[in-house]
Every structure is written in structure tokens, then in C-alpha cells.
Design a protein around this motif. Structure first.
Motif, short mmCIF file in Angstrom:
data_model
loop_
_atom_site.label_atom_id
_atom_site.label_comp_id
_atom_site.label_asym_id
_atom_site.label_seq_id
_atom_site.Cartn_x
_atom_site.Cartn_y
_atom_site.Cartn_z
N ILE A 111 0.84 -1.20 0.00
CA ILE A 111 0.00 0.00 0.00
C ILE A 111 0.87 1.25 0.00
CG2 ILE A 111 -1.64 1.36 1.35
CD1 ILE A 111 -2.88 -1.29 2.28
N ALA A 112 1.89 1.25 0.87
CA ALA A 112 2.81 2.40 0.91
C ALA A 112 3.48 2.60 -0.44
CB ALA A 112 3.85 2.20 2.01
N LEU A 113 3.90 1.51 -1.08
CA LEU A 113 4.59 1.61 -2.37
C LEU A 113 3.67 2.20 -3.43
CD1 LEU A 113 6.94 1.16 -4.26
CD2 LEU A 113 6.23 -1.25 -4.49
N THR A 114 2.41 1.81 -3.44
CA THR A 114 1.47 2.37 -4.40
C THR A 114 1.38 3.88 -4.25
OG1 THR A 114 0.17 0.34 -4.51
CG2 THR A 114 -0.93 2.37 -5.19
N LEU A 115 1.31 4.34 -3.01
CA LEU A 115 1.23 5.78 -2.75
C LEU A 115 2.54 6.49 -3.08
CD1 LEU A 115 -0.82 5.61 0.57
CD2 LEU A 115 -1.61 6.51 -1.63
N ILE A 116 3.65 5.83 -2.82
CA ILE A 116 4.97 6.40 -3.18
C ILE A 116 5.07 6.56 -4.69
CG2 ILE A 116 7.45 5.88 -3.25
CD1 ILE A 116 6.99 4.46 -0.49
N LYS A 117 4.60 5.58 -5.42
CA LYS A 117 4.63 5.67 -6.89
C LYS A 117 3.83 6.89 -7.37
CE LYS A 117 5.27 0.75 -7.95
NZ LYS A 117 4.60 -0.49 -8.47
N GLU A 118 2.68 7.10 -6.74
CA GLU A 118 1.84 8.22 -7.16
C GLU A 118 2.47 9.57 -6.81
OE1 GLU A 118 -0.93 8.10 -9.01
OE2 GLU A 118 -0.70 5.93 -9.13
N HIS A 119 2.99 9.67 -5.59
CA HIS A 119 3.49 10.96 -5.11
C HIS A 119 4.91 11.29 -5.55
CE1 HIS A 119 0.00 11.84 -2.68
NE2 HIS A 119 0.09 10.69 -2.05
N LEU A 120 5.73 10.26 -5.79
CA LEU A 120 7.14 10.51 -6.11
C LEU A 120 7.58 9.96 -7.46
CD1 LEU A 120 9.01 9.90 -2.70
CD2 LEU A 120 8.61 12.07 -3.85
N TYR A 121 7.35 8.67 -7.67
CA TYR A 121 7.90 8.04 -8.86
C TYR A 121 7.25 8.54 -10.15
CZ TYR A 121 10.02 4.61 -5.65
OH TYR A 121 10.74 4.00 -4.65
N LYS A 122 5.93 8.67 -10.14
CA LYS A 122 5.25 9.10 -11.37
C LYS A 122 5.70 10.48 -11.83
CE LYS A 122 0.92 8.21 -12.25
NZ LYS A 122 -0.54 7.98 -12.14
N PRO A 123 5.70 11.48 -10.96
CA PRO A 123 6.15 12.81 -11.43
C PRO A 123 7.63 12.86 -11.76
CG PRO A 123 5.65 12.85 -9.08
CD PRO A 123 5.14 11.54 -9.61
N LEU A 124 8.46 12.15 -10.99
CA LEU A 124 9.90 12.25 -11.20
C LEU A 124 10.38 11.42 -12.39
CD1 LEU A 124 12.64 13.30 -10.32
CD2 LEU A 124 12.80 11.40 -8.73
N LEU A 125 9.92 10.17 -12.46
CA LEU A 125 10.43 9.26 -13.47
C LEU A 125 9.62 9.29 -14.77
CD1 LEU A 125 11.20 6.14 -11.23
CD2 LEU A 125 12.79 7.92 -11.98
N TYR A 126 8.32 9.58 -14.67
CA TYR A 126 7.47 9.47 -15.85
C TYR A 126 6.79 10.79 -16.24
CZ TYR A 126 8.11 4.64 -14.44
OH TYR A 126 8.67 3.45 -14.04
N LYS A 127 7.05 11.83 -15.47
CA LYS A 127 6.46 13.15 -15.75
C LYS A 127 4.94 13.06 -15.84
CE LYS A 127 10.59 14.72 -15.84
NZ LYS A 127 11.12 15.41 -14.63
N GLN A 128 4.36 12.36 -14.88
CA GLN A 128 2.91 12.22 -14.82
C GLN A 128 2.41 12.68 -13.45
OE1 GLN A 128 1.98 8.12 -15.55
NE2 GLN A 128 2.87 8.10 -17.61
N ALA A 129 1.24 13.24 -13.42
CA ALA A 129 0.63 13.64 -12.15
C ALA A 129 0.04 12.43 -11.45
CB ALA A 129 -0.46 14.67 -12.40
N ALA A 130 -0.06 12.51 -10.15
CA ALA A 130 -0.69 11.45 -9.38
C ALA A 130 -2.15 11.30 -9.78
CB ALA A 130 -0.58 11.74 -7.89
N ASP A 131 -2.62 10.06 -9.76
CA ASP A 131 -4.02 9.78 -10.04
C ASP A 131 -4.80 9.99 -8.75
OD1 ASP A 131 -6.53 8.55 -10.35
OD2 ASP A 131 -5.75 7.14 -11.83
N PRO A 132 -5.67 10.98 -8.67
CA PRO A 132 -6.37 11.28 -7.41
C PRO A 132 -7.24 10.13 -6.92
CG PRO A 132 -7.29 12.55 -9.24
CD PRO A 132 -6.03 11.93 -9.74
N LYS A 133 -7.79 9.34 -7.84
CA LYS A 133 -8.63 8.20 -7.43
C LYS A 133 -7.78 7.13 -6.75
CE LYS A 133 -12.32 8.76 -10.86
NZ LYS A 133 -13.06 8.11 -11.98
N VAL A 134 -6.60 6.86 -7.31
CA VAL A 134 -5.69 5.88 -6.72
C VAL A 134 -5.22 6.36 -5.35
CG1 VAL A 134 -3.46 4.71 -6.94
CG2 VAL A 134 -4.95 4.96 -8.94
N VAL A 135 -4.86 7.64 -5.28
CA VAL A 135 -4.40 8.22 -4.01
C VAL A 135 -5.49 8.12 -2.95
CG1 VAL A 135 -3.72 10.34 -2.85
CG2 VAL A 135 -2.71 9.75 -5.06
#
Length: 231
Positions: A111-135
Motif C-alpha cells: 500500500i505504501a509503495l502504491t502511494l509512493i509511486k503516485e506521489h514521487l515516482y510518477k512525477p519524477l520518473l514518468y512526468k505524470q501527475a498522481a491519479d487522485p482516485k488511486v491516491v
């Protein structure tokens, strides 16, 4: 023969192994294997770890992969060294350690990893915004899990009882990145017992050593994520 530990300090799973090695005062040789640089897929490393993942522990001819298998081995082999009895001193205690390790592995960290991906990995590595529904979905899941921890920790200082164990320590790598690096402490501050437990385990000298080594990479992740959202 000195134990070899393969991985890097910016890998949460490798940090789980490094943390327990430091907690038990075990001398080891760090062999840098960077996933970001593709070093985990070289023929040389695949000959040691056929799944091409980190961490890997090599103790003489023995090779162990999967971080939780590694920390069990370290805690068992060096049970009287460093912090004692990290894997419990009785069968009953060990059953509790294993129970909370399974919960960390199967519930808390994913669960923590999913949130880390949304808040950190997606914007930094993929230049994507977090998905608010997933968050929203996974923050709610995390809150429910931490409510259970809150109730349990109202009866015990640590997860397996009144002694610190590898079950507690195993929560630090992904939990620290979410609560501290991604700066999402709200779920802690609203739960007094969980907050006290978290402060206790994240203040341990062994974890502070891991943080001091990994901090430059974590800082760059945070800056990258903030830069994306502010651009």
C-alpha cells in the motif's frame, strides 16, 4: 570471510537488509548493484541472482535473496550480537515476528509503495501527475490498516510484543519514504500509538545510518516531484 551485500541504499528492499546488518553490528562488504543503471540484469549478476533483483546476501558459499529471508538469516545467525533477539527468543515470540512480517510484506509495504509511486515516482520518473482516485483509494486502505496497528500498539510497545524485532524494522524502508520523504505524515499524527512506535523505530542509530547514506537520492526524488507539480 566477510559477508557481501548486493544492492544500493536508494533501494527500499535492499535497505531492509542493510538496516538489520547495521542493527546487528555485522561487518559486510557492499557490492553496488544499481537497478536504475541496469546492473541487476548483467550476466555476472544473474549468475548469482537469477531473478535479477536486489538485495542479495552472500555468506561464503551461501546465497540468499528476498530481503525478509535475508533479515531472518542475519537475526538468527547473529542473535547474540548487536541488538539481541531481533527474531524473538521463544517459539511463541518468533510466531509473532513472522505474523507481522507477513503483514508488512503483504499489506503495509504494498500500500505504501502504491502511494509512493503516485506521489514521487510518477512525477519524477514518468512526468505524470498522481491519479487522485488511486491516491484516495489507497490512502483510505492505509488508514484502515493503521487503525489496526493503533489498537494493537495500545497493548504492546512493539509489533511482536515488548521487544524490538525485525518485524518492526522491516516497515521502515517503504514507510519512511512515504511518511518522511514524500512528506505525508498525516496518517501518523492522527494515531498516537502508531506515531510513538514510528518515532521509536525510525530514531534507531542503525536506521539513521541508512538514512544518512540514502538521503541524497531521496532528496533528489523529492525535489524532482515538487518541481513537476510546481511547473
Amino acid at each position: 570471510m566477510v559477508i557481501k551485500a548486493y544492492g544500493t541504499y536508494y533501494s527500499p528492499n535492499a535497505n531492509r537488509a542493510f538496516l538489520v546488518l547495521h542493527e546487528k553490528d555485522v561487518e559486510f562488504e557492499l557490492v553496488k548493484i544499481s537497478i536504475l543503471e541496469g546492473e541487476h540484469k548483467t550476466p555476472e549478476y544473474l549468475a548469482l541472482q537469477p531473478f535479477g533483483l536486489v538485495p542479495l546476501l552472500q555468506d561464503g558459499d551461501l546465497k540468499i535473496f528476498e530481503s525478509r529471508a535475508i533479515i531472518r538469516y542475519i537475526a538468527d545467525k547473529f542473535k547474540d550480537q548487536g541488538t539481541p533477539n531481533l527474531y524473538g527468543s521463544t517459539l511463541a515470540e518468533r510466531s509473532q515476528v513472522d505474523q507481522w512480517l507477513e503483514l508488512e510484506n503483504g499489506t503495509f509495504s504494498p500500500i505504501a509503495l502504491t502511494l509512493i509511486k503516485e506521489h514521487l515516482y510518477k512525477p519524477l520518473l514518468y512526468k505524470q501527475a498522481a491519479d487522485p482516485k488511486v491516491v484516495e483509494e489507497f490512502t483510505e486502505k492505509f488508514a484502515k490498516i493503521l487503525d489496526i496497528y493503533e489498537a494493537h500498539l495500545s497493548k504492546h510497545k512493539y509489533l511482536a510484543g515488548d521487544f524490538v524485532s525485525i518485524a518492526d524494522l522491516a516497515h521502515l524502508p517503504f514507510g519512511y519514504i512515504y511518511f518522511n520523504v514524500a512528506e505525508k505524515p498525516e496518517l501518523l499524527s492522527s494515531r498516537k500509538r502508531v506515531a510513538a512506535w514510528w518515532k521509536e523505530i525510525s530514531s534507531r542509530p542503525a536506521w539513521k545510518k541508512v538514512v544518512s547514506i540514502a538521503a541524497p537520492d531521496w532528496e533528489s526524488w523529492t525535489k524532482g516531484a515538487k518541481s513537476f507539480y510546481s511547473s
